[in-house]
Structure formats: structure tokens, C-alpha cells
Scaffold this active site. Structure first.
Site, PDB file in Angstrom:
ATOM      1  CE1 TYR A 121      51.026 -49.276 -14.790  1.00 16.74           C
ATOM      2  CE2 TYR A 121      51.713 -50.710 -13.016  1.00 16.74           C
ATOM      3  CZ  TYR A 121      50.858 -50.426 -14.054  1.00 16.74           C
ATOM      4  OH  TYR A 121      49.833 -51.293 -14.356  1.00 16.74           O
ATOM      5  CB  CYS A 122      50.107 -45.107 -14.118  1.00  8.89           C
ATOM      6  SG  CYS A 122      48.497 -44.288 -14.226  1.00  8.89           S
ATOM      7  CB  ILE A 123      50.112 -40.698 -12.084  1.00  9.62           C
ATOM      8  CG1 ILE A 123      50.225 -39.209 -11.826  1.00  9.62           C
ATOM      9  CG2 ILE A 123      50.208 -41.474 -10.788  1.00  9.62           C
ATOM     10  CD1 ILE A 123      49.103 -38.670 -10.960  1.00  9.62           C
TER      11      ILE A 123
END
Length: 653
Positions: free
Chosen positions: A387-389
Site C-alpha cells: 500500500y502506497c510507499i
């Protein structure tokens, strides 16, 4: 000036007025009226008294005559109290900041040089500048003409504004506030358009000037000031100033909470507690080391898929965005679909982790979590989520696995994750060398970590009207309590970041776009995304301001030899991901193809109502093996250390 002599009273025998509270003198009878009435004429018959009607509707800005003085006194006292509260808070904040070093730079975002280039560009085109001035003049002429026609009754009131800042009806119904609103919008639009029209300057420099011009115009909205906000003035009048007293108390509390810096409350933080009414999905911590806790969640079905699912959230935020409440918990929902769910709960790093970088998070994070989840589930393969970074790291890890022929991960999902940062949105503005040097000095001053509040301020600036000014108006000008909103409580529960990891991420990804260019070194190799050949599921959100949909699309295409499925969800970075099917909100788009551009993909995509979760679950089921008896985390090979959500997630920054 000496007072004019007062004539003696007509009735010399009248008793002197008693001492005490003075009373108002009775007004003398009008002499003209006596002159007009001949003394010999009888007095006219009195007119019948009008029948009593309903009392007039109360007006927030007028007071009944009898109570006017008392209300004005109360209002005056409350205004004075509000002023003293604000002054005391500011004075205390100034004292608390007095022994701290001054700001690292008077212009930390390096806006000055960008605006200088913009102004130079405008000065080199006087014809464009003259045309812009004429355009502003014409806008004001149209506004005054419309206002005049409205005052003459020739034109109806303006329709209600769609801008949330001006949603109160008084902004359009009251001519004064309507003119104020429209003149502000005209000027702000003109200023932003003028900066955007500049040519022949570096695109990133121009975007920096555009971004901060919008920040400036947003800050000067009349809705942000008490004297020009009709809703705040109405609350002030209706409460006799108590709303402003409460607002200044909120202001003082936020200054105290920020240790002298204004830290605007976005939620009622006292209403939530991690593990009590958020992050309550049942499970067990089955592994803990210096970098993460591994949580395995209880099964919700009698049988589960053979291949477990391991989720890597971003270390910038805490994992429980995926487990806020039972009704919107992705973790609970996945368990109910028959998946064995593991989550990597990252440590909230302190100064002892200042030297941790991507290699540490790869070897001690990704690889160790995969190893322990496989050991606990007694499986040979695992599916993962980034998720994301956390997805950026997971993409690099997949390239590292491919280089070493490691096939333990059989399928991977990315939520709002970027690997190609060429079009990474407004966060690119915060990653030039000038700003990175500021960040580095800030981390050095904090002992080698970036304080959680620093990232929160950056993210808030990306959506200033929603995440700064709306709360400024509500909390301080209106005196309202912050809402009891679980998502905003989570948003404020920030984490620290190690200096080495964070600077490497900003410089390598945002600065050089090294991962998609085949230039990012991790774990002793140069990551090559084209070597990843396992099935990948990408989720992007249409209104994502942190991982823009075009950036995620470019990232999906960077895995040129993988079997990629991409779904576009409605809403933004959080609500686009956390959208359970039961909510029946938003929509999503599906297109099995992956053409050259996002525009082509969208042209061929099919829209579906509601959440994308069920589409993803079907994809995941097809890649998760056979059904087996459900796994109990308390009975696995690894000992259960403590119930979910564990200890690391409760550490405050």
C-alpha cells in the site's frame, strides 16, 4: 464645554428624586402637536388597539429593546474574554518558542526564486500583462453591474455556491456577502490564471509558483476571517459571543498541544483508542523484532485458502486504516472471504533507527515477514499487498526476488502505489535540493528521524481548504468541537521516519525516478521491474492527490513483462481504497487491456457501481490455491505474543 443651565422645574413642589439607580427622563411632549390642537375642541376618540399578532421572528443581528443592554454587556464580556484567551495563548506560545532555534530558512519551500521567474516572464510580455489587467477590470465591471441590477430588483439573487467554503445561504442571499464572495473568487481565479499563463520557464518552477499562489489565495478567502464570514457572525450573535470564547479556547488548546506551534485538531482524539474502538479485528501477534510485528488475524470461516495473504502498509502511516471500524475493516472483510490474513505492523522508529535504509527494510522487513508468515501458515507460497510507499518497496522487492529466482510470492497487489514518479503530482514540489536540505537539517535536529508532524503538515498543505482552513473556521471562528471521525483520528496518528530511508526515498524516487529507470540499487542489485513476471493487481483512485492515477498507471506499465490487471476506483487516496461493498459508495472502472496511456484505458473501461473489492477478491481467489481447514493463529508454530493490534501501533510520535 460648560453645560447649558438647566431651567428650574415647572412644579417647584415636586419631591426630589430618590438616590439610587438613575432612570431615563421622560421625553417632553412635542410642542407642535399642542399648537395644532385647539383647546376648545374635544379630544378625538381613541383608535381601537390593533389585535395582537404573532411575535416577530428573532433576528440574529437585532435584539429586543428591553434586553439590549444586557445582551450587549454579555457580548462585550465574551469578546473581551475571547481576546484575552487568544492573547494569553499566543504569549505562552511565544515564550515556549523563545529558547528554540529560529526557522532553518525564511523560505523553506524556495518559493521566492520561482515567483521571481514568473514575474520576469510576465514583465517580458507587457501585452499579456496589459490584457490580464483589462480582464480583471472587466470582471469587476460585470460584478458591479450585476450588483446594481440586483439592488434595483432587476436581477435575482446569485444561486448557492458549490464551493464548500461558501455553502452558507447568507453568502448568496445577503448582497454584501455575495459581492465579497464573488469579488474574492474573481480575483483569486485571475491571480491563479495569470501565474499559469506564464511561458518559457521550467515546468516544475512554474508548478511551484502555481501551487503556492493557490495556497496564498486560499488563505485569504473571506470565509477564513470572522468579520467577513456570515456564518461565524451569526453564531457570534446567537450565542452572545460564547462561540468565539469556545473558539479561542480551542485555539489555545491546539497551541498547547503543539508545544507552541499551532496544531489544528481535525478530530475528537479522546473518542478513539487503538485496540478499543479502532483496530479491533481479532488476531494475534505471532512475531516481533526490532522493525515490525507480524499479526495473524482470526479466521471468520471454517475453511480458508491455502495461500495466505500478507499486507505491507506504508511505514509513513499506521496499518489500522485497513481496520478502523468493523463495518469498513478490509482486514475483517478479507477474513470473511476465506483468506488467511497477515499484516506487517511497522515499528514507529526512533533515533536508534536513523541509519536504517531500503536494504534494512527489504531484508529485515519484507523477507523476514514473508519467511515468518510462511512458517506460521505452513505454506510454501504467499500472496502480498503493498500500500502506497509500502507498495514502492514491495515493487523493488519483487525485482530483487526475480533477480534471485525467489518464487515464494506468487501474486501481488498494489494499493495506490507508485514506481514511476515522472508524474507523481504536487509532492514533487517538496523534493528539490533546497527543500531536501531543509528536511535533512530538520531530521538532524531531531536526532536522525523526521517527526511525524512534519509529514502531516506536508500532506495537509496538498489539500489546504479541506485539511486546514475548514477546521480553522469550524474550530476557532465557529467554536465547534472537532468531529468524532475515525479516519481523521488515524490521519493525525503519525509516525516518525528514519533519516537514511526517507532521504533515499525522496532523492531516488521523486528526485531521480530511479526505480522505473532501472537505476535503483537495493540489496546488492539494480532493480529491474521488467524481470517481474508474477500476476499483479494495481488499484488507482481517480481523485488521489498523493499517488495520482496517471502516476499509478505509468507504474503499472513499468512492469512490462508481468500479467497486470488495473482497476480505477472513485474518490481519493484513502476513501478510494477503504470502500467496503456494503457502503454502496462511489464506483470503479475495469479494462483488461493496458494501452499506452491512461486516457486510452479510460476510453475503453467499463464503469461499475460501488466497491472494487469484490472484483479484486475474485482475482485473488483464483491465485490462492485450494480450500483447507481454517488456521488458528493461537495454534501455529510461532507463539502468540499478544492480541492484535499489538504494541508497535500504539506508540505515539
Amino acid at each position: 464645554m460648560a453645560k447649558r443651565p438647566t431651567p428650574p422645574p415647572a412644579d417647584a413642589t415636586r419631591a426630589p428624586r430618590k438616590s439610587g439607580r438613575p432612570t431615563s427622563a421622560k421625553p417632553p411632549r412635542p410642542r407642535a402637536a399642542r399648537a395644532k390642537t385647539p383647546p376648545e375642541q374635544p379630544a378625538p376618540a381613541p383608535e381601537p388597539a390593533p389585535e395582537p399578532g404573532p411575535p416577530p421572528a428573532p433576528d440574529a443581528f437585532t435584539f429586543p429593546g428591553e434586553d439590549q443592554r444586557q445582551m450587549l454587556e454579555t457580548l462585550s464580556l465574551n469578546l473581551a474574554k475571547a481576546a484575552m484567551t487568544a492573547q494569553a495563548a499566543i504569549a505562552e506560545a511565544a515564550l515556549s518558542q523563545a529558547d528554540r532555534p529560529a526557522a532553518l530558512s525564511p523560505d523553506p519551500f524556495n518559493v521566492g526564486p520561482a515567483m521571481t521567474q514568473v514575474m520576469s516572464g510576465l514583465a517580458s510580455r507587457p501585452d499579456k500583462l496589459f490584457a490580464a489587467q483589462a480582464d480583471l477590470f472587466n470582471r469587476y465591471m460585470d460584478l458591479w453591474a450585476s450588483t446594481t441590477r440586483r439592488a434595483a430588483g432587476e436581477e435575482a439573487a446569485s444561486p448557492p455556491s458549490k464551493d464548500k467554503r461558501f455553502k452558507d445561504p447568507a453568502w448568496s442571499e445577503n448582497p454584501m456577502f455575495d459581492v465579497m464572495r464573488q469579488s474574492y473568487l474573481a480575483t483569486a481565479d485571475w491571480m491563479n490564471g495569470l501565474v499559469s499563463s506564464v511561458e518559457d520557464i521550467d515546468p516544475r518552477t512554474k508548478r511551484r509558483a502555481e501551487f503556492f499562489t493557490k495556497l496564498l489565495t486560499d488563505a485569504f478567502s473571506p470565509s477564513n476571517f470572522l468579520a467577513s464570514n456570515p456564518a461565524a457572525l451569526k453564531a457570534l450573535a446567537e450565542t452572545n459571543g460564547e462561540s468565539l470564547v469556545k473558539g479561542m479556547q480551542n485555539f489555545a488548546a491546539d497551541l498547547e498541544r503543539g508545544a507552541g506551534k499551532l496544531k489544528i485538531s481535525q478530530a475528537d482524539y479522546g473518542r478513539f483508542e487503538v485496540g478499543k474502538n479502532v483496530a479491533t479485528a481479532p488476531g494475534q501477534v505471532v512475531w516481533r523484532d526490532e522493525l515490525f510485528e507480524l499479526i495473524q488475524y482470526d479466521p471468520a470461516t471454517d475453511k480458508q485458502r491455502q495461500i495466505p495473504l500478507l499486507i505491507f502498509p506504508p511505514w509513513i502511516n499506521k496499518f489500522y486504516i485497513l481496520d478502523l471500524q468493523p463495518e469498513n475493516s478490509m482486514i475483517r472483510w478479507l477474513s470473511s472471504q476465506g483468506f488467511t490474513v497477515f499484516v506487517c505492523s511497522w515499528v514507529n522508529p526512533d533515533v536508534d533507527k536513523a541509519g536504517y535504509g531500503f536494504d534494512d527494510y527489504l531484508q529485515k522487513g519484507i523477507y523476514r515477514a514473508v519467511e515468518k508468515a510462511l512458517e506460521q501458515s505452513k505454506a510454501e507460497h504467499i500472496n502480498t499487498v503493498g500500500y502506497c510507499i509500502g507498495g514502492t518497496l514491495m515493487g523493488a522487492a519483487l525485482a530483487h526476488m526475480a533477480e534471485h529466482k525467489d518464487d515464494r510470492v506468487t501474486a501481488n497487489t498494489f494499493f495506490a502505489a507508485q514506481h514511476d514518479f515522472a508524474e507523481a503530482g504536487d509532492l514533487l514540489l517538496f523534493t528539490d535540493d533546497h527543500w531536501l536540505n531543509e528536511i535533512e537539517q530538520q531530521m538532524d535536529a531531531a536526532g536522525g528521524v523526521l517527526p511525524g508532524a512534519a509529514m502531516a503538515e506536508t500532506f495537509n498543505a496538498l489539500r489546504a481548504n479541506d485539511l486546514i482552513w475548514s477546521f480553522f473556521v469550524s474550530n476557532y471562528l465557529m467554536g465547534k468541537d472537532p468531529p468524532a471521525f475515525d479516519l481523521l483520528f488515524w490521519n493525525a496518528d503519525q509516525t516518525r521516519m528514519p533519516k537514511k530511508l526517507h532521504l533515499d526515498y525522496l532523492r531516488s524516487m521523486y528526485g531521480k525516478n530511479a526505480l522505473s529507470q532501472g537505476q535503483f540499487e537495493i540489496g546488492g542489485i539494480t532493480a529491474d521491474l521488467s524481470k517481474v513476471r508474477i500476476p499483479l493487481y494495481f488499484q488507482a483512485s481517480r481523485e488521489d492527490h498523493i499517488a495520482p492515477m496517471n502516476s499509478v498507471y505509468r507504474s503499472a506499465r513499468a512492469f512490462s513483462n508481468a500479467d497486470v490487471t488495473l482497476t480505477l476506483a472513485g474518490s481519493g487516496h484513502i476513501a478510494g481504497v477503504v470502500n467496503p461493498p456494503s457502503a454502496k459508495k462511489y464506483q470503479h472502472w475495469i479494462n483488461p487491456a493496458l494501452p499506452d496511456t491512461l486516457a486510452e484505458w479510460q476510453a475503453g473501461a467499463q464503469e461499475h457501481p460501488g466497491s472494487w473489492w469484490e472484483h479484486w477478491a475474485a482475482w485473488l481467489h483464483a491465485r490462492s490455491g485450494d480450500w483447507i481447514p481454517a488456521r488458528d493463529p493461537a495454534k501455529g508454530p510461532l507463539p502468540a505474543l499478544e492480541p492484535a493490534p499489538g504494541s508497535y501501533v500504539k506508540v505515539k510520535s
